[in-house]
Design a protein around this motif. Sequence first.
Motif, PDB file in Angstrom:
ATOM      1  N   ARG A 105     -53.919  30.631  -5.855  1.00 41.67           N
ATOM      2  CA  ARG A 105     -52.559  30.228  -6.004  1.00 41.67           C
ATOM      3  C   ARG A 105     -52.649  28.750  -5.544  1.00 41.67           C
ATOM      4  N   GLU A 106     -52.971  28.607  -4.315  1.00 36.40           N
ATOM      5  CA  GLU A 106     -53.009  27.136  -3.516  1.00 36.40           C
ATOM      6  C   GLU A 106     -54.092  26.037  -4.432  1.00 36.40           C
ATOM      7  N   LEU A 107     -55.201  26.717  -5.048  1.00 31.66           N
ATOM      8  CA  LEU A 107     -56.075  25.749  -5.802  1.00 31.66           C
ATOM      9  C   LEU A 107     -55.267  25.246  -7.034  1.00 31.66           C
ATOM     10  N   VAL A 108     -54.573  26.294  -7.617  1.00 26.65           N
ATOM     11  CA  VAL A 108     -54.144  25.725  -8.770  1.00 26.65           C
ATOM     12  C   VAL A 108     -52.963  24.984  -8.765  1.00 26.65           C
ATOM     13  N   PHE A 109     -52.314  25.176  -7.595  1.00 25.26           N
ATOM     14  CA  PHE A 109     -50.953  24.242  -7.333  1.00 25.26           C
ATOM     15  C   PHE A 109     -51.565  22.781  -6.833  1.00 25.26           C
ATOM     16  N   ARG A 110     -52.607  22.637  -6.450  1.00 22.47           N
ATOM     17  CA  ARG A 110     -53.125  21.232  -5.787  1.00 22.47           C
ATOM     18  C   ARG A 110     -53.968  20.800  -7.082  1.00 22.47           C
ATOM     19  N   GLY A 111     -54.011  21.309  -8.128  1.00 19.85           N
ATOM     20  CA  GLY A 111     -54.833  20.820  -9.436  1.00 19.85           C
ATOM     21  C   GLY A 111     -55.957  20.990  -9.489  1.00 19.85           C
ATOM     22  N   GLU A 112     -56.586  21.999  -8.832  1.00 16.64           N
ATOM     23  CA  GLU A 112     -58.148  22.201  -8.610  1.00 16.64           C
ATOM     24  C   GLU A 112     -58.483  23.696  -9.395  1.00 16.64           C
ATOM     25  N   GLY A 113     -57.513  24.026 -10.345  1.00 21.00           N
ATOM     26  CA  GLY A 113     -58.024  25.383 -10.897  1.00 21.00           C
ATOM     27  C   GLY A 113     -59.105  25.267 -11.624  1.00 21.00           C
TER      28      GLY A 113
END
Length: 126
Positions: A105-113
């Motif tokens: 979830r943190e990666l997708v929030f940071r735009g790194e999905g």
Amino acid sequence: QLQAFGGGLVQAGGSLRLSCAASGRAASGHTFSTYAVAWFRQAPGKEREFLATINWSGGYTYYADSVKGRFTISRDNGKNTVYLQMNSLKPEDTAVYYCAADLNRELVFRGEGDYWGQGTQVTVSS
């Protein structure tokens, strides 16, 4: 594979619902229902902007201040789809809207999905 659709031309004050649909199976072997998903947008000449995110179950959501109270993110895991309901649209909401997914979830929030949809254009006229 993710597909974002549902964009279009709408007058200020109107509403649109965007969809982010998953097809196929991820390389990880996990199903879409285990992925966190986020929506972003990018207007011409501007940086990509985070809008909203939802966890795998739909039990956790988080919004950018710019859309809080106007946009609602939700998901239907039975349909492998995440939605972004956009109400009270403003001309400054005009942008290409993207969805992204990741197990983290943190990666997708940071735009790194890991996975991104192709984008759908939203144009709000004044």
